[in-house]
Design a protein around this motif. Structure first.
Motif, PDB file in Angstrom:
ATOM      1  N   ASP B 101       5.156  33.329 -10.156  1.00  0.00           N
ATOM      2  CA  ASP B 101       5.889  33.323 -11.421  1.00  0.00           C
ATOM      3  C   ASP B 101       7.281  33.940 -11.302  1.00  0.00           C
ATOM      4  O   ASP B 101       8.121  33.763 -12.178  1.00  0.00           O
ATOM      5  CB  ASP B 101       5.084  34.051 -12.504  1.00  0.00           C
ATOM      6  CG  ASP B 101       4.035  33.129 -13.104  1.00  0.00           C
ATOM      7  OD1 ASP B 101       4.232  31.893 -13.020  1.00  0.00           O
ATOM      8  OD2 ASP B 101       3.032  33.619 -13.648  1.00  0.00           O
ATOM      9  N   GLN B 102       7.500  34.678 -10.190  1.00  0.00           N
ATOM     10  CA  GLN B 102       8.841  35.246  -9.995  1.00  0.00           C
ATOM     11  C   GLN B 102       9.811  34.238  -9.393  1.00  0.00           C
ATOM     12  O   GLN B 102      11.016  34.443  -9.403  1.00  0.00           O
ATOM     13  CB  GLN B 102       8.762  36.463  -9.067  1.00  0.00           C
ATOM     14  CG  GLN B 102       8.256  37.713  -9.771  1.00  0.00           C
ATOM     15  CD  GLN B 102       7.866  38.802  -8.785  1.00  0.00           C
ATOM     16  OE1 GLN B 102       8.086  38.671  -7.584  1.00  0.00           O
ATOM     17  NE2 GLN B 102       7.287  39.871  -9.292  1.00  0.00           N
ATOM     18  N   GLU B 104      12.240  31.390  -9.102  1.00  0.00           N
ATOM     19  CA  GLU B 104      13.052  30.610 -10.041  1.00  0.00           C
ATOM     20  C   GLU B 104      13.031  29.158  -9.582  1.00  0.00           C
ATOM     21  O   GLU B 104      13.014  28.888  -8.393  1.00  0.00           O
ATOM     22  CB  GLU B 104      14.498  31.125 -10.042  1.00  0.00           C
ATOM     23  CG  GLU B 104      14.627  32.469 -10.726  1.00  0.00           C
ATOM     24  CD  GLU B 104      16.000  33.087 -10.481  1.00  0.00           C
ATOM     25  OE1 GLU B 104      16.981  32.338 -10.467  1.00  0.00           O
ATOM     26  OE2 GLU B 104      16.051  34.314 -10.286  1.00  0.00           O
ATOM     27  N   ASP B 105      13.072  28.238 -10.521  1.00  0.00           N
ATOM     28  CA  ASP B 105      13.024  26.817 -10.196  1.00  0.00           C
ATOM     29  C   ASP B 105      11.859  26.502  -9.259  1.00  0.00           C
ATOM     30  O   ASP B 105      12.062  26.273  -8.071  1.00  0.00           O
ATOM     31  CB  ASP B 105      14.329  26.367  -9.501  1.00  0.00           C
ATOM     32  CG  ASP B 105      15.469  26.274 -10.470  1.00  0.00           C
ATOM     33  OD1 ASP B 105      15.204  25.917 -11.631  1.00  0.00           O
ATOM     34  OD2 ASP B 105      16.606  26.573 -10.074  1.00  0.00           O
TER      35      ASP B 105
END
Lengths: 56, 167
Positions: B101-102, B104-105
């Protein structure tokens, strides 16, 4: 007479697809000469192959 | 001094060719030894480190891979997918999800992993939504397996809904 068939609960099949995306990085930049050297080896191999073929 | 540096550089190049050969041949134990030789001479060689982590994954040594990643903070944030995968295989699903979940994209492979984690966490609604998204946006050789996984998710979704109806 075999007993009547009856359904039993089964765990559904589930694949680990993420494993297929665990891949080695490309090391070309770290290898000596990289691609040019491979090309050279290919040509000399071809020439050697021709000589060997001639001798036979 | 510079002579030594020159010698090390040559040694590293030859260890990299060993590493490459063993890795391609599936000789992961020997590949790890070659990677260690590189890292002993040059601790900042990221590619050797990455190769070692992936060898450990191929050998199913997930705990060892996690320890290695945790002990090398300088490389850690570049191998988030690999770390999350190791945690997933070590049954640390919550931790694994936190790392995914950390990112990005989310790229495809991370989405694929996230869907699998959600399945293990029994979050079937989210897993199903993610699989639908992945199936819609990919075109590779794993379509059948992906549909199988989506079906597995649906089995549990279905069970839960049936249970709701009975209760």
């Amino acid at each position: 007479l075999p007993p009547a068939m009856e359904p039993i609960p089964a765990k559904p099949l589930f694949y680990d697809l993420a494993l297929n995306f665990v891949e080695f990085p490309d090391l070309t930049e770290k290898l000596e000469g990289g691609q040019p050297k491979q090309k050279g080896a290919g040509i000399s191999g071809f020439v050697k192959g021709l000589w060997g073929w001639g001798k036979k | 001094m510079s002579e030594k540096a020159e010698r090390d550089k040559k040694a590293i190049t030859s260890y990299y060719s060993e590493l490459n050969r063993f890795g391609q041949n599936g000789e992961y134990e020997r590949a790890i030894k070659a990677a260690n030789k590189i890292l002993n001479l040059a601790p900042h060689e990221f590619l050797a480190f990455q190769y070692k982590v992936i060898c450990l994954i191929e050998l199913s040594k997930f705990d060892e891979a996690i320890r290695l990643l945790n002990g090398n903070a300088q490389f850690d944030n570049q191998l988030t997918f690999e770390k999350a995968y190791c945690l997933y295989r070590a049954n640390k699903h919550d931790e694994s999800l936190k790392i995914v979940d950390q990112i990005e994209d989310l790229d495809l492979r991370s989405k694929e992993l996230k869907a699998q984690i959600l399945y293990r966490l029994e979050r079937y609604e989210e897993a199903a939504a993610l699989y639908r998204d992945i199936v819609k946006n990919t075109d590779d050789d794993y379509e059948d397996e992906r549909h199988t996984n989506l079906s597995a998710v649906m089995v549990y979704l279905d069970n839960e809904q049936t249970k709701d109806r009975i209760e």
